[in-house]
Motif scaffolding. Structure first.
Motif, PDB file in Angstrom:
ATOM      1  N   LYS A 183       0.835  -1.202   0.000  1.00 50.83           N
ATOM      2  CA  LYS A 183       0.000   0.000   0.000  1.00 50.83           C
ATOM      3  C   LYS A 183       0.871   1.254   0.000  1.00 50.83           C
ATOM      4  O   LYS A 183       0.745   2.155   0.818  1.00 50.83           O
ATOM      5  N   THR A 184       1.777   1.308  -0.944  1.00 56.54           N
ATOM      6  CA  THR A 184       2.712   2.423  -1.005  1.00 56.54           C
ATOM      7  C   THR A 184       2.660   3.067  -2.382  1.00 56.54           C
ATOM      8  O   THR A 184       2.183   2.478  -3.350  1.00 56.54           O
ATOM      9  N   LYS A 185       3.192   4.251  -2.467  1.00 51.75           N
ATOM     10  CA  LYS A 185       3.324   4.944  -3.738  1.00 51.75           C
ATOM     11  C   LYS A 185       4.622   4.517  -4.401  1.00 51.75           C
ATOM     12  O   LYS A 185       5.510   3.968  -3.767  1.00 51.75           O
ATOM     13  N   ASN A 186       4.717   4.787  -5.699  1.00 52.86           N
ATOM     14  CA  ASN A 186       5.956   4.474  -6.417  1.00 52.86           C
ATOM     15  C   ASN A 186       7.137   5.162  -5.741  1.00 52.86           C
ATOM     16  O   ASN A 186       7.088   6.350  -5.434  1.00 52.86           O
ATOM     17  N   GLY A 187       8.197   4.390  -5.506  1.00 57.00           N
ATOM     18  CA  GLY A 187       9.380   4.935  -4.872  1.00 57.00           C
ATOM     19  C   GLY A 187       9.430   4.737  -3.376  1.00 57.00           C
ATOM     20  O   GLY A 187      10.496   4.875  -2.763  1.00 57.00           O
ATOM     21  N   ASP A 188       8.291   4.425  -2.734  1.00 52.72           N
ATOM     22  CA  ASP A 188       8.275   4.173  -1.296  1.00 52.72           C
ATOM     23  C   ASP A 188       8.785   2.759  -1.008  1.00 52.72           C
ATOM     24  O   ASP A 188       8.702   1.874  -1.866  1.00 52.72           O
ATOM     25  N   PRO A 189       9.323   2.517   0.203  1.00 51.44           N
ATOM     26  CA  PRO A 189       9.771   1.165   0.558  1.00 51.44           C
ATOM     27  C   PRO A 189       8.627   0.165   0.477  1.00 51.44           C
ATOM     28  O   PRO A 189       7.467   0.488   0.761  1.00 51.44           O
ATOM     29  N   VAL A 190       8.957  -1.058   0.086  1.00 53.03           N
ATOM     30  CA  VAL A 190       7.970  -2.141  -0.047  1.00 53.03           C
ATOM     31  C   VAL A 190       8.327  -3.237   0.949  1.00 53.03           C
ATOM     32  O   VAL A 190       9.478  -3.680   1.002  1.00 53.03           O
ATOM     33  N   HIS A 191       7.352  -3.675   1.733  1.00 51.97           N
ATOM     34  CA  HIS A 191       7.597  -4.726   2.725  1.00 51.97           C
ATOM     35  C   HIS A 191       7.292  -6.090   2.117  1.00 51.97           C
ATOM     36  O   HIS A 191       6.224  -6.296   1.537  1.00 51.97           O
ATOM     37  N   LEU A 192       8.236  -7.015   2.258  1.00 53.12           N
ATOM     38  CA  LEU A 192       8.060  -8.386   1.789  1.00 53.12           C
ATOM     39  C   LEU A 192       8.030  -9.315   3.000  1.00 53.12           C
ATOM     40  O   LEU A 192       8.954  -9.283   3.820  1.00 53.12           O
ATOM     41  N   PRO A 193       7.013 -10.188   3.130  1.00 56.61           N
ATOM     42  CA  PRO A 193       6.887 -11.053   4.308  1.00 56.61           C
ATOM     43  C   PRO A 193       7.707 -12.338   4.188  1.00 56.61           C
ATOM     44  O   PRO A 193       7.188 -13.444   4.329  1.00 56.61           O
ATOM     45  N   ILE A 194       8.989 -12.188   3.903  1.00 54.63           N
ATOM     46  CA  ILE A 194       9.857 -13.354   3.728  1.00 54.63           C
ATOM     47  C   ILE A 194      11.022 -13.279   4.697  1.00 54.63           C
ATOM     48  O   ILE A 194      11.415 -12.189   5.134  1.00 54.63           O
ATOM     49  N   THR A 195      11.592 -14.428   5.024  1.00 56.55           N
ATOM     50  CA  THR A 195      12.772 -14.494   5.870  1.00 56.55           C
ATOM     51  C   THR A 195      13.992 -14.807   5.009  1.00 56.55           C
ATOM     52  O   THR A 195      13.865 -15.130   3.820  1.00 56.55           O
TER      53      THR A 195
END
Length: 255
Positions: A183-195
C-alpha cells in the motif's frame, strides 16, 4: 457445501465486488465472463500462515485464485532440503497443474494468512469449450508462470549470489506493488513477508551465504531486514544490480 482441506467454504466476496477489479494491474471482465466466473466459483478458503494449500502428489477436486495474502510453491527432497519454485500473490492461479495433469508436482504453502477463491476442477472443460477468451487467459497465466520460472532458472544457473538476490527482491517488490499487497506509492519502501531462509531456499544458497550477500545490499541502502520480513528501499537499483529489466504489465488476466 464445498469442503477444502476439512474446512467449509462460503462465498464472502462476490465476483462483482472483487477487490482485484479496482487495481490497474488487472483487466476487467465482460458481463458474460463475470457471470460465468460467479457461477464457477463455489466458495472461499482461508488459510493461516504455514498452512498447506496443496500437497505434491495429491489429487485435488479444486483449483484456486489467490484473493489475499502470500504463498509459495515448493518441492522437498527425501532428506528434507527444500526448493522454493515461485511465490503466489493475489491473482495467481493455484492448482492448475493438478487439474490438467491429474496430480500436483509441487506443494503450495501459505506464507501469510491467505484467502483463496475456490473453483470446481471438473468445470475447467466448460471454460475452454464455451469461453475462449477466458481459456486464452488461463493460457496467458500459464505462459507468464513459465516466464517467471525461466528468470529464476537463469538466476540459479548464471547470476552471481548478489545478482540473484537483487533480482528476487526486486521482482517480489514489483509483484507486491502491482497486486496491491504493498500500500505504497511508487518509490516508497515495499515490505516483503519473507525471511532469509525463504531467500536461501529460493536461490539455492546456504543461509550463511545468503546472510552475507544480503548484508551487501543492505550496506548499499537498497534493502533493510526487519523482525518479520524485508523492506525493499530501491527497486530500480536492485533491478540494475541484477541486470533485470522491470516488466510493464497492465491489464493482466485472472479468474
Amino acid at each position: 457445501m464445498t469442503v477444502v482441506n476439512g474446512n467449509h467454504c462460503t462465498i464472502r466476496t462476490s465476483c462483482t465486488d472483487c477487490p482485484l477489479h479496482a487495481l490497474e494491474g488487472f483487466r476487467p471482465f465482460t458481463p458474460d465472463q463475470l457471470s460465468f466466473i460467479s457461477h464457477f466459483k463455489v466458495g472461499e478458503f482461508t488459510a493461516n500462515a504455514g498452512a498447506t494449500i496443496l500437497v505434491e502428489g495429491a489429487h485435488s477436486a479444486h483449483l484456486f485464485t489467490v484473493l489475499e495474502g502470500w504463498g509459495f510453491r515448493h518441492k522437498v527432497l527425501d532428506d528434507g532440503r527444500r526448493q522454493i519454485l515461485n511465490y503466489v500473490l493475489p491473482g495467481s492461479l493455484v492448482g492448475l497443474q493438478g487439474s490438467l495433469l491429474g496430480e500436483m508436482q509441487h506443494s503450495v504453502e501459505a506464507l501469510t494468512p491467505m484467502t483463496l477463491c475456490v473453483f470446481e476442477r471438473d468445470r475447467i472443460d466448460e471454460l475452454f469449450r464455451n469461453h475462449p477468451a477466458l481459456a486464452y487467459d488461463v493460457t496467458w497465466i500459464a505462459a507468464r508462470e513459465e516466464r517467471i520460472l525461466d528468470e529464476h532458472l537463469l538466476s540459479i544457473g548464471r547470476r552471481s549470489a548478489l545478482e540473484r538476490s537483487a533480482y528476487l527482491l526486486a521482482a517480489l517488490a514489483e509483484r507486491s506493488r502491482v497486486t496491491g499487497q504493498s500500500k505504497t506509492k511508487n518509490g516508497d519502501p515495499v515490505h516483503l513477508p519473507i525471511t532469509q531462509v525463504h531467500v536461501a531456499d529460493t536461490l539455492g544458497l546456504s543461509v550463511v551465504h545468503t546472510n552475507k550477500t544480503l548484508r551487501k545490499l543492505a550496506d548499499r541502502n537498497l534493502i533493510r531486514w526487519l523482525d518479520r520480513g524485508c523492506e525493499v528501499r530501491n527497486v530500480t537499483t536492485l533491478a540494475e544490480v541484477a541486470g533485470w529489466e522491470l516488466p510493464e504489465e497492465f491489464g493482466r488476466p485472472f479468474l
